[in-house]
Design a protein around this motif. Structure first.
Motif, PDB file in Angstrom:
ATOM      1  N   LEU A 107     -19.978  73.512 -15.024  1.00  0.00           N
ATOM      2  CA  LEU A 107     -19.709  73.839 -13.628  1.00  0.00           C
ATOM      3  C   LEU A 107     -19.265  75.290 -13.475  1.00  0.00           C
ATOM      4  O   LEU A 107     -19.466  75.897 -12.428  1.00  0.00           O
ATOM      5  N   PHE A 108     -18.702  75.864 -14.525  1.00  0.00           N
ATOM      6  CA  PHE A 108     -18.299  77.274 -14.473  1.00  0.00           C
ATOM      7  C   PHE A 108     -19.491  78.172 -14.152  1.00  0.00           C
ATOM      8  O   PHE A 108     -19.347  79.211 -13.514  1.00  0.00           O
ATOM      9  N   LYS A 109     -20.663  77.775 -14.588  1.00  0.00           N
ATOM     10  CA  LYS A 109     -21.864  78.583 -14.354  1.00  0.00           C
ATOM     11  C   LYS A 109     -22.419  78.413 -12.941  1.00  0.00           C
ATOM     12  O   LYS A 109     -23.386  79.072 -12.571  1.00  0.00           O
ATOM     13  N   GLY A 110     -21.815  77.506 -12.163  1.00  0.00           N
ATOM     14  CA  GLY A 110     -22.287  77.266 -10.799  1.00  0.00           C
ATOM     15  C   GLY A 110     -21.589  78.154  -9.788  1.00  0.00           C
ATOM     16  O   GLY A 110     -20.670  78.901 -10.112  1.00  0.00           O
ATOM     17  N   ASP A 111     -22.043  78.065  -8.553  1.00  0.00           N
ATOM     18  CA  ASP A 111     -21.461  78.851  -7.464  1.00  0.00           C
ATOM     19  C   ASP A 111     -20.228  78.143  -6.904  1.00  0.00           C
ATOM     20  O   ASP A 111     -20.237  76.930  -6.720  1.00  0.00           O
ATOM     21  N   GLN A 113     -18.119  78.155  -3.522  1.00  0.00           N
ATOM     22  CA  GLN A 113     -18.093  78.627  -2.132  1.00  0.00           C
ATOM     23  C   GLN A 113     -17.273  77.685  -1.280  1.00  0.00           C
ATOM     24  O   GLN A 113     -17.525  76.470  -1.275  1.00  0.00           O
ATOM     25  N   ASP A 114     -16.297  78.240  -0.575  1.00  0.00           N
ATOM     26  CA  ASP A 114     -15.448  77.444   0.320  1.00  0.00           C
ATOM     27  C   ASP A 114     -14.859  76.227  -0.394  1.00  0.00           C
ATOM     28  O   ASP A 114     -14.808  75.132   0.172  1.00  0.00           O
ATOM     29  N   GLY A 115     -14.461  76.404  -1.636  1.00  0.00           N
ATOM     30  CA  GLY A 115     -13.817  75.314  -2.368  1.00  0.00           C
ATOM     31  C   GLY A 115     -14.772  74.270  -2.910  1.00  0.00           C
ATOM     32  O   GLY A 115     -14.334  73.221  -3.376  1.00  0.00           O
ATOM     33  N   VAL A 116     -16.075  74.554  -2.866  1.00  0.00           N
ATOM     34  CA  VAL A 116     -17.067  73.610  -3.383  1.00  0.00           C
ATOM     35  C   VAL A 116     -17.822  74.265  -4.537  1.00  0.00           C
ATOM     36  O   VAL A 116     -18.331  75.380  -4.402  1.00  0.00           O
ATOM     37  N   ILE A 117     -17.873  73.553  -5.666  1.00  0.00           N
ATOM     38  CA  ILE A 117     -18.601  74.072  -6.831  1.00  0.00           C
ATOM     39  C   ILE A 117     -19.927  73.318  -6.962  1.00  0.00           C
ATOM     40  O   ILE A 117     -19.969  72.093  -6.821  1.00  0.00           O
ATOM     41  N   THR A 118     -21.002  74.077  -7.178  1.00  0.00           N
ATOM     42  CA  THR A 118     -22.332  73.485  -7.304  1.00  0.00           C
ATOM     43  C   THR A 118     -22.783  73.553  -8.757  1.00  0.00           C
ATOM     44  O   THR A 118     -22.791  74.632  -9.358  1.00  0.00           O
ATOM     45  N   CYS A 119     -23.160  72.421  -9.318  1.00  0.00           N
ATOM     46  CA  CYS A 119     -23.651  72.411 -10.699  1.00  0.00           C
ATOM     47  C   CYS A 119     -24.997  73.140 -10.753  1.00  0.00           C
ATOM     48  O   CYS A 119     -25.898  72.846  -9.963  1.00  0.00           O
ATOM     49  N   PRO A 120     -25.137  74.072 -11.707  1.00  0.00           N
ATOM     50  CA  PRO A 120     -26.380  74.848 -11.772  1.00  0.00           C
ATOM     51  C   PRO A 120     -27.567  74.040 -12.299  1.00  0.00           C
ATOM     52  O   PRO A 120     -28.706  74.464 -12.147  1.00  0.00           O
ATOM     53  N   ARG A 121     -27.324  72.872 -12.870  1.00  0.00           N
ATOM     54  CA  ARG A 121     -28.440  72.134 -13.477  1.00  0.00           C
ATOM     55  C   ARG A 121     -29.242  71.329 -12.460  1.00  0.00           C
ATOM     56  O   ARG A 121     -30.457  71.438 -12.404  1.00  0.00           O
ATOM     57  N   LEU A 125     -19.497  65.419  -3.869  1.00  0.00           N
ATOM     58  CA  LEU A 125     -19.862  65.643  -2.467  1.00  0.00           C
ATOM     59  C   LEU A 125     -21.367  65.554  -2.223  1.00  0.00           C
ATOM     60  O   LEU A 125     -21.800  65.244  -1.124  1.00  0.00           O
ATOM     61  N   LYS A 126     -22.156  65.845  -3.261  1.00  0.00           N
ATOM     62  CA  LYS A 126     -23.611  65.801  -3.098  1.00  0.00           C
ATOM     63  C   LYS A 126     -24.244  65.306  -4.393  1.00  0.00           C
ATOM     64  O   LYS A 126     -23.887  65.772  -5.481  1.00  0.00           O
ATOM     65  N   LYS A 127     -25.196  64.398  -4.251  1.00  0.00           N
ATOM     66  CA  LYS A 127     -25.825  63.798  -5.428  1.00  0.00           C
ATOM     67  C   LYS A 127     -26.662  64.807  -6.204  1.00  0.00           C
ATOM     68  O   LYS A 127     -27.268  65.696  -5.602  1.00  0.00           O
ATOM     69  N   PRO A 128     -26.728  64.628  -7.550  1.00  0.00           N
ATOM     70  CA  PRO A 128     -27.649  65.447  -8.326  1.00  0.00           C
ATOM     71  C   PRO A 128     -29.085  65.044  -8.014  1.00  0.00           C
ATOM     72  O   PRO A 128     -29.349  63.868  -7.687  1.00  0.00           O
ATOM     73  N   LYS A 129     -29.989  65.998  -8.122  1.00  0.00           N
ATOM     74  CA  LYS A 129     -31.374  65.721  -7.762  1.00  0.00           C
ATOM     75  C   LYS A 129     -32.306  66.413  -8.757  1.00  0.00           C
ATOM     76  O   LYS A 129     -32.123  67.599  -9.073  1.00  0.00           O
ATOM     77  N   ALA A 168     -25.686  69.038  -8.045  1.00  0.00           N
ATOM     78  CA  ALA A 168     -24.580  68.208  -7.554  1.00  0.00           C
ATOM     79  C   ALA A 168     -23.442  69.124  -7.091  1.00  0.00           C
ATOM     80  O   ALA A 168     -23.246  70.202  -7.648  1.00  0.00           O
ATOM     81  N   LYS A 169     -22.712  68.664  -6.062  1.00  0.00           N
ATOM     82  CA  LYS A 169     -21.595  69.462  -5.550  1.00  0.00           C
ATOM     83  C   LYS A 169     -20.307  68.671  -5.687  1.00  0.00           C
ATOM     84  O   LYS A 169     -20.303  67.445  -5.478  1.00  0.00           O
ATOM     85  N   TYR A 170     -19.243  69.406  -6.027  1.00  0.00           N
ATOM     86  CA  TYR A 170     -17.927  68.791  -6.208  1.00  0.00           C
ATOM     87  C   TYR A 170     -16.862  69.609  -5.491  1.00  0.00           C
ATOM     88  O   TYR A 170     -16.942  70.845  -5.458  1.00  0.00           O
TER      89      TYR A 170
END
Ligand code: FES
Length: 109
Positions: A50-54, A56-64, A77-81, A67-69
């Motif tokens: 997750l460190f490699k993700g963005d 923004q506004d307290g939400v981290i996006t998995c780069p793979r 917060l958002k399912k992986p796809k 998924a958002k957490y």
């Protein structure tokens, strides 16, 4: 083992993230809205960093797989796809953080 020092507050800007290690566990440490938060760096889906993700506004996006957490709580917060397929969303683990003498401490027990 209780709270352990992982960083100093002088090393952090607002909306910054750092990868720290505590007892061989990779932890994503963030500063959001003036406070510090720690969640597991390992994405619950397939272990992406997750460190490699963005952040923004307290939400981290998995780069793979996107998924958002919530960086504060680890809540999913958002399912992986992958392509058109969505996968089960699980929450990430969060850890207590405290500030002591301008140091940031995390308890991973
Ligand atoms: S490994 Fe993070 S979304 Fe798949």
């Amino acid at each position: 083992m209780g709270f352990q020092k992982v960083a100093e507050i002088k090393d952090f800007e607002e909306n910054e993230k750092k990868l720290v290690e505590v007892d061989d566990k990779a932890i994503l440490l963030t500063k959001v809205a003036g406070a510090y938060y720690a969640i597991s760096n390992k994405c619950p889906h397939m272990g992406g960093s997750l460190f490699k993700g963005d952040l923004q506004d307290g939400v981290i996006t998995c780069p793979r797989h996107g998924a958002k957490y919530d960086a504060k709580t680890g809540k999913g917060l958002k399912k992986p796809k992958i392509l058109f397929f969505e996968f089960k969303l699980e929450d990430d683990r969060s850890y207590p953080v405290k500030i002591e003498d301008r140091n940031i401490l995390i308890d991973i027990t």
